[in-house]
Design an enzyme around this catalytic site. Structure first.
Site, mmCIF file in Angstrom:
data_model
loop_
_atom_site.group_PDB
_atom_site.id
_atom_site.type_symbol
_atom_site.label_atom_id
_atom_site.label_comp_id
_atom_site.label_asym_id
_atom_site.label_seq_id
_atom_site.Cartn_x
_atom_site.Cartn_y
_atom_site.Cartn_z
ATOM 1 N N HIS A 279 0.327 4.760 -2.187
ATOM 2 C CA HIS A 279 0.137 6.091 -1.581
ATOM 3 C C HIS A 279 1.301 7.025 -1.885
ATOM 4 C CE1 HIS A 279 -3.303 5.262 1.480
ATOM 5 N NE2 HIS A 279 -3.509 4.663 0.330
ATOM 6 N N ASP A 280 2.453 6.454 -2.222
ATOM 7 C CA ASP A 280 3.571 7.283 -2.643
ATOM 8 C C ASP A 280 3.345 7.790 -4.073
ATOM 9 O OD1 ASP A 280 6.071 8.533 -2.769
ATOM 10 O OD2 ASP A 280 7.039 6.738 -3.553
ATOM 11 N N HIS B 110 -6.497 -5.444 -2.788
ATOM 12 C CA HIS B 110 -7.286 -5.706 -1.584
ATOM 13 C C HIS B 110 -7.587 -7.203 -1.399
ATOM 14 C CE1 HIS B 110 -8.783 -1.238 -1.330
ATOM 15 N NE2 HIS B 110 -7.490 -1.371 -1.099
ATOM 16 N N ASP C 254 8.148 9.065 -5.500
ATOM 17 C CA ASP C 254 9.354 9.798 -5.106
ATOM 18 C C ASP C 254 9.653 9.670 -3.619
ATOM 19 O OD1 ASP C 254 7.287 11.193 -4.001
ATOM 20 O OD2 ASP C 254 7.803 13.136 -4.881
ATOM 21 N N VAL D 110 0.866 10.656 -5.110
ATOM 22 C CA VAL D 110 1.089 12.007 -4.591
ATOM 23 C C VAL D 110 2.429 12.528 -5.095
ATOM 24 C CG1 VAL D 110 1.223 13.401 -2.495
ATOM 25 C CG2 VAL D 110 -0.230 11.349 -2.546
ATOM 26 N N ARG E 264 0.814 -1.213 0.000
ATOM 27 C CA ARG E 264 0.000 0.000 0.000
ATOM 28 C C ARG E 264 0.852 1.271 0.000
ATOM 29 N NH1 ARG E 264 -3.499 2.371 4.665
ATOM 30 N NH2 ARG E 264 -5.103 3.568 3.551
ATOM 31 N N ASN F 221 -3.791 8.617 5.298
ATOM 32 C CA ASN F 221 -2.617 7.955 5.875
ATOM 33 C C ASN F 221 -2.606 7.889 7.401
ATOM 34 O OD1 ASN F 221 -1.563 7.496 3.341
ATOM 35 N ND2 ASN F 221 -0.207 9.286 3.367
HETATM 36 C C1 HEM Z 1 -9.179 2.030 -5.720
HETATM 37 C C2 HEM Z 1 -9.068 2.889 -4.735
HETATM 38 C C3 HEM Z 1 -8.595 2.496 -3.368
HETATM 39 C C4 HEM Z 1 -9.177 2.862 -2.197
HETATM 40 C C5 HEM Z 1 -10.397 3.741 -2.027
HETATM 41 C C6 HEM Z 1 -8.427 2.231 -1.143
HETATM 42 C C7 HEM Z 1 -8.686 2.390 0.207
HETATM 43 C C8 HEM Z 1 -8.118 1.630 1.206
HETATM 44 C C9 HEM Z 1 -8.474 1.688 2.589
HETATM 45 C C10 HEM Z 1 -9.495 2.631 3.198
HETATM 46 C C11 HEM Z 1 -7.744 0.756 3.249
HETATM 47 C C12 HEM Z 1 -7.798 0.436 4.746
HETATM 48 C C13 HEM Z 1 -7.084 1.506 5.532
HETATM 49 C C14 HEM Z 1 -7.354 1.403 7.010
HETATM 50 O O1 HEM Z 1 -8.515 1.317 7.405
HETATM 51 O O2 HEM Z 1 -6.375 1.478 7.782
HETATM 52 C C15 HEM Z 1 -6.909 0.112 2.279
HETATM 53 C C16 HEM Z 1 -6.008 -0.886 2.569
HETATM 54 C C17 HEM Z 1 -5.150 -1.424 1.643
HETATM 55 N N1 HEM Z 1 -4.981 -0.991 0.341
HETATM 56 FE FE1 HEM Z 1 -6.209 0.199 -0.692
HETATM 57 N N2 HEM Z 1 -7.412 1.513 -1.680
HETATM 58 C C18 HEM Z 1 -7.465 1.644 -3.043
HETATM 59 C C19 HEM Z 1 -6.564 1.123 -3.948
HETATM 60 C C20 HEM Z 1 -5.443 0.404 -3.601
HETATM 61 C C21 HEM Z 1 -4.350 0.114 -4.494
HETATM 62 C C22 HEM Z 1 -4.230 0.607 -5.931
HETATM 63 C C23 HEM Z 1 -3.461 -0.644 -3.790
HETATM 64 C C24 HEM Z 1 -2.132 -1.210 -4.230
HETATM 65 C C25 HEM Z 1 -1.819 -1.468 -5.461
HETATM 66 C C26 HEM Z 1 -4.021 -0.834 -2.470
HETATM 67 C C27 HEM Z 1 -3.476 -1.606 -1.488
HETATM 68 C C28 HEM Z 1 -4.010 -1.756 -0.221
HETATM 69 C C29 HEM Z 1 -3.553 -2.757 0.721
HETATM 70 C C30 HEM Z 1 -2.550 -3.852 0.442
HETATM 71 C C31 HEM Z 1 -4.263 -2.533 1.903
HETATM 72 C C32 HEM Z 1 -4.098 -3.270 3.235
HETATM 73 C C33 HEM Z 1 -3.012 -2.562 4.042
HETATM 74 C C34 HEM Z 1 -2.726 -3.157 5.405
HETATM 75 O O3 HEM Z 1 -3.228 -4.206 5.771
HETATM 76 O O4 HEM Z 1 -1.947 -2.509 6.125
HETATM 77 N N3 HEM Z 1 -5.203 -0.155 -2.394
HETATM 78 N N4 HEM Z 1 -7.145 0.672 1.039
#
Ligand code: HEM
Ligand SMILES: *[C@@H]1O[C@H](CO)[C@@H](O)[C@H](O)[C@H]1NC(C)=O
Ligand SMILES: *[C@@H]1O[C@H](CO)[C@@H](O)[C@H](O)[C@H]1NC(C)=O
Ligand SMILES: *[C@@H]1O[C@H](CO)[C@@H](O)[C@H](O)[C@H]1NC(C)=O
Ligand SMILES: *[C@@H]1O[C@H](CO)[C@@H](O)[C@H](O)[C@H]1NC(C)=O
Length: 333
Positions: free
Chosen positions: A67-68, A194, A75, A71, A63, A95
């Protein structure tokens, strides 16, 4: 004479204007071949160790690259710590209290500094880690393009603006990806990340009680799934329960597979931004269905889209710097 000078002019233009789109200093696979041949094996060892420590860490690390890159490009701006007179991206809305894994980056960076000091950028470390996180979780490998340099700044406002919120509908998701040069297909494909990791109640609890201000749950959630999530995340959220965690893929939360897309089809997507990919008729639903029945297709598309994401506005050549500590610029910011 005239034609010779015209040719010269053309040559000069080609040489100097090749950076209009990608920059003359394009990313390449063998960037550290001479300067730090063990770079990728050092990173891999660090990610393996992290995964062994905690099964969730590969997800958290993957993730960070997302997020890098969203924005001001890939970088390593996300890695800069807040200080008394500097407020970076770690405390932006998407974040704060959520991004994690920075100690793993520190560990890997210090190993790299021991072997080849001042050579491997933090932005490249994030890109390599993201690939390794996917592979160690069962996904398909790809060659990571390298040569990114590290930013001298971060931008919290941009972090709030460019990273899509979990309440997003399909229109917003497509727009946010388009804003950084990624397609709607890339969006559906990369959302498949996800398939691993966890989310806090606060990221999805509006769906459980008050979807879009209706004072009712989101009608698209599977009933049994809704009940279990309501149990985990009570409506009168105490400070504690809003941080309770649910897996983004309830079936195989540490395995990089296509189950995520099958979950969506069963009303078991966790975030609103996940479930709408299936419940909104049209393009995104078509891909959810396709990936749900073809894991190979998903894994292949995923690595293609990851390479595209890793190419978002890298700093190359003499821009930026190679940080010695990923948390601070070399001048100490
Ligand atoms: C499509 C739009 C996306 C939205 C709205 C989104 C939003 C989120 C949110 C809200 C969380 C949970 C954060 C929390 O409650 O602490 C999350 C977790 C995560 N996201 Fe996304 N995300 C998106 C796309 C992506 C993309 C493109 C990637 C990577 C290529 C990604 C990888 C992850 C991963 C691996 C987690 C789990 C992180 C952990 O367990 O620490 N997400 N995301
Ligand atoms: C980040 O979260 C912490 C703890 O939850 C909170 O105290 C702080 O005010 C938040 N920072 C910002 C900038 O929202
Ligand atoms: C930070 O991002 C915002 C929003 O994208 C932009 O308007 C602003 O110019 C950026 N600030 C800097 C210093 O780059
Ligand atoms: C999607 O969400 C945006 C922002 O919340 C909103 O302005 C827009 O009307 C929504 N679009 C649809 C089709 O629901
Ligand atoms: C539901 O959300 C809306 C805004 O989206 C808010 O005005 C309303 O007070 C909320 N209702 C409850 C019961 O929380």
């Amino acid at each position: 004479m005239k034609s010779i000078s015209a040719i010269c002019l053309l040559c000069c233009m080609l040489l100097s204007s090749c950076n209009l789109i990608h920059g003359c200093n394009k990313l390449k696979h063998n960037f550290y071949e001479e300067t730090c041949p063990n770079a990728e094996s050092i990173v891999l060892a660090g990610v393996k160790k992290a995964q062994h420590q905690e099964a969730r860490l590969p997800a958290s690390l993957l993730r960070l690259h997302f997020h890098d890159c969203f924005v001001q490009g890939c970088d390593a701006s996300i890695l800069l710590d807040d200080t008394t007179n500097f407020k970076g991206e770690k405390t932006s809305v998407p974040n704060n209290g959520s991004v994690r894994g920075f100690e793993v980056i520190d560990q890997i960076k210090s190993e790299l500094e021991k072997t080849c000091s001042g050579v491997v950028s933090c932005a490249d470390i994030l890109a390599i880690i993201a690939r390794d996180a996917v592979v160690l979780s069962g996904g398909k490998a790809w060659k990571v393009l390298l040569g990114r340099r590290d930013s001298l700044t971060a931008n919290r406002t941009a972090s709030n603006q460019f990273i899509p919120p979990p309440t997003s509908n399909v229109t917003t998701l497509i727009a946010k990806f388009k804003a950084v040069g990624l397609s709607a297909k890339d969006m559906v494909t990369l959302s498949g990340a996800h398939t691993i990791g966890q989310a806090r109640c606060t990221s999805f609890s509006q769906r459980l009680y008050n979807q879009s201000g209706t004072a009712k749950p989101d009608p698209t959630i599977n009933k049994g799934f809704l009940q279990s999530l309501q149990q985990l995340c009570p409506q009168a959220a105490s400070a504690g329960s809003s941080n309770f965690l649910a897996p983004l893929d309830l079936r195989t939360p540490t395995h990089f597979d296509n189950r995520y897309y099958l979950n969506l089809q069963a009303g078991k997507g966790l975030l609103n931004s996940d479930e709408v990919l299936y419940t909104t008729p049209g393009f995104t639903r078509k891909y959810v269905t396709k990936y749900g029945c073809d894991q190979e297709e998903f894994l292949d598309s995923f690595r293609k889209s990851m390479i595209k994401m890793g190419n978002i506005k890298p700093l190359t050549g003499k821009k930026g710097e190679i940080r010695h500590n990923c948390r601070f610029t070399n001048s100490g910011l």
